[in-house]
Write a protein that holds these residues in place. Structure first.
Motif, PDB file in Angstrom:
ATOM      1  N   PRO A   4     -22.384  -7.928 -36.805  1.00 56.03           N
ATOM      2  CA  PRO A   4     -23.745  -7.860 -37.376  1.00 56.03           C
ATOM      3  C   PRO A   4     -24.863  -8.165 -36.372  1.00 56.03           C
ATOM      4  O   PRO A   4     -24.610  -8.663 -35.278  1.00 56.03           O
ATOM      5  CB  PRO A   4     -23.710  -8.966 -38.434  1.00 56.03           C
ATOM      6  CG  PRO A   4     -22.736  -9.959 -37.901  1.00 56.03           C
ATOM      7  CD  PRO A   4     -21.688  -9.168 -37.141  1.00 56.03           C
ATOM      8  N   TYR A  19     -28.036  -3.397 -47.441  1.00 58.08           N
ATOM      9  CA  TYR A  19     -27.323  -4.092 -46.362  1.00 58.08           C
ATOM     10  C   TYR A  19     -27.008  -5.522 -46.790  1.00 58.08           C
ATOM     11  O   TYR A  19     -27.764  -6.115 -47.558  1.00 58.08           O
ATOM     12  CB  TYR A  19     -28.200  -4.159 -45.111  1.00 58.08           C
ATOM     13  CG  TYR A  19     -28.448  -2.823 -44.464  1.00 58.08           C
ATOM     14  CD1 TYR A  19     -27.413  -2.147 -43.814  1.00 58.08           C
ATOM     15  CD2 TYR A  19     -29.711  -2.246 -44.487  1.00 58.08           C
ATOM     16  CE1 TYR A  19     -27.649  -0.913 -43.205  1.00 58.08           C
ATOM     17  CE2 TYR A  19     -29.945  -1.013 -43.880  1.00 58.08           C
ATOM     18  CZ  TYR A  19     -28.908  -0.355 -43.249  1.00 58.08           C
ATOM     19  OH  TYR A  19     -29.141   0.856 -42.650  1.00 58.08           O
ATOM     20  N   ASP A  60     -24.042  -7.152 -42.317  1.00 58.14           N
ATOM     21  CA  ASP A  60     -24.928  -6.373 -41.440  1.00 58.14           C
ATOM     22  C   ASP A  60     -25.886  -7.218 -40.617  1.00 58.14           C
ATOM     23  O   ASP A  60     -26.299  -6.795 -39.534  1.00 58.14           O
ATOM     24  CB  ASP A  60     -25.741  -5.381 -42.292  1.00 58.14           C
ATOM     25  CG  ASP A  60     -24.820  -4.433 -43.033  1.00 58.14           C
ATOM     26  OD1 ASP A  60     -24.152  -3.629 -42.365  1.00 58.14           O
ATOM     27  OD2 ASP A  60     -24.741  -4.516 -44.281  1.00 58.14           O
TER      28      ASP A  60
END
Ligand code: BGC
Length: 353
Positions: A259, A158, A233
């Motif tokens: 995110p 991520y 993310d």
């Protein structure tokens, strides 16, 4: 004759002790100087108001000052508190390292000093420290990202970016340290990637915790790393003012899936952002609790009893370990904010509309 002399002496003694007690503009109450950093951030307004009302309720006079985040102004305010006869100083410092000289004056006059929320560094004049468990704040933010991304289950990679606070605020290092102790292993094993490469404390610090500065840095990061459609993310933000700037930058400039964003303080603007899905969580630090612990400390100091402390090892300010009381920070999100913030009377429901 003897009896008369005794009563004259007693009366003189009472007068003298009354005069000694009269440090506070003639009311006879002891006076507490409360130095706060700035009115710009919601929390310090609440801290100041809570301290003032709780100290007054306990029978003290209060000299409450805000310094517009200007270090010299805060030093002058503290000097005035010392010369105008404050009996105790409660200080939320702007820069923990800049008060050594002025606090020397407090020490010479035997005026005890309580560091409020932020530790005052490199001064042996600091008597106690009242705060929230700053490392735990960071740990909770890091664990939130860990859980939401399923990092323990091995998910990833991520993309994450990092925003912490002012380098002159000792708390910022604890928030950053607590979160990074959770997240660093995942950066090391590649489950978390930081595309900007901006990871170390000094690079991700935000001067004065300013939303504008966080916003500009996030904008620059988006244009260099995410403009090509790369997914972001998570953004680890140490508090709500940095989260606010990051959110503004994302809403205006980032088109991917939104995110995870952490925060701290449960400021009204940020709780509204949480309700609107633009910030994922915050940490609730009930300023009423911190004020009441600090008032207990003031009371104990002035009555010569033992002040409440629950940590006598963590907060070394460079010259001494300052006996501290750490209040517990609480995780907040859309699922528990009503219980935490509204039912507890911290905010009214309409404040959040
Ligand atoms: C406080 C945080 C606050 C930050 C910015 C820190 O010292 O602990 O609650 O968000 O300063 O004012």
């Amino acid at each position: 004759m003897k009896k008369k002399l005794l009563s004259v002496l007693l009366a003189a003694g009472m007068m003298a002790s009354l005069l000694v007690g009269c440090t506070a503009g003639g009311s006879g109450n002891k006076k507490v100087g409360v130095a706060m950093p700035t009115k710009d951030l919601q929390r310090w307004n609440q801290d100041g108001a809570n301290m003032e009302s709780q100290l007054k309720a306990a029978g003290y006079d209060v000299d409450l000052q805000y310094a517009s985040n200007d270090i010299n102004t805060q030093v002058t305010q503290i000097e005035n508190m010392i010369t105008s006869g404050c009996d105790v100083l409660v200080i939320a410092s702007i820069d923990g390292d800049s008060l050594g000289t002025v606090l020397e004056q407090a020490k010479q006059k035997n005026i005890p000093v309580i560091a409020y929320d932020r530790l005052i560094m490199n001064s042996d004049a600091v008597t106690y420290y009242a705060t929230f468990d700053n490392y735990m704040v960071g740990t909770k933010q890091g664990q939130y990202i860990e859980e939401q991304l399923g990092l323990k289950e091995g998910k990833g990679p991520y993309n994450m970016e990092i925003f912490t606070g002012d380098p002159g605020d000792n708390n910022a290092r604890f928030f950053y340290g607590g979160a990074m102790d959770v997240l660093n292993p995942y950066i090391e094993n590649g489950q978390i990637v930081v595309p900007s490469g901006q990871i170390d404390f000094d690079t991700v610090a935000t001067a004065n915790w300013a939303s504008d500065a966080a916003q500009s840095r996030m904008e620059a990061i988006i244009s260099s790393n995410y403009a090509n459609g790369t997914q972001l993310d998570a953004v680890l933000c140490s508090n709500d003012s940095t989260a606010f700037g990051v959110t503004n930058a994302l809403v205006a400039n980032y088109t991917g899936a939104y995110p995870i964003i952490t925060g701290q303080d449960c400021d009204i603007a940020n709780v509204k952002n949480m309700l609107a899905g633009k910030q994922s969580m915050s940490i609730f630090k009930d300023t009423r609790t911190l004020a009441s612990k600090t008032v207990e400390m003031v009371d104990a100091i002035l009555k010569g009893t033992k002040a409440p402390v629950n940590d006598e090892e963590t907060y070394n300010n460079g010259v001494k370990v300052v006996p501290s009381y750490l209040c517990e920070p609480v995780f907040a999100d859309v699922n528990n904010y009503e219980e935490l913030l509204i039912k507890s009377g911290y905010y009214k429901a309409e404040d959040l509309q």
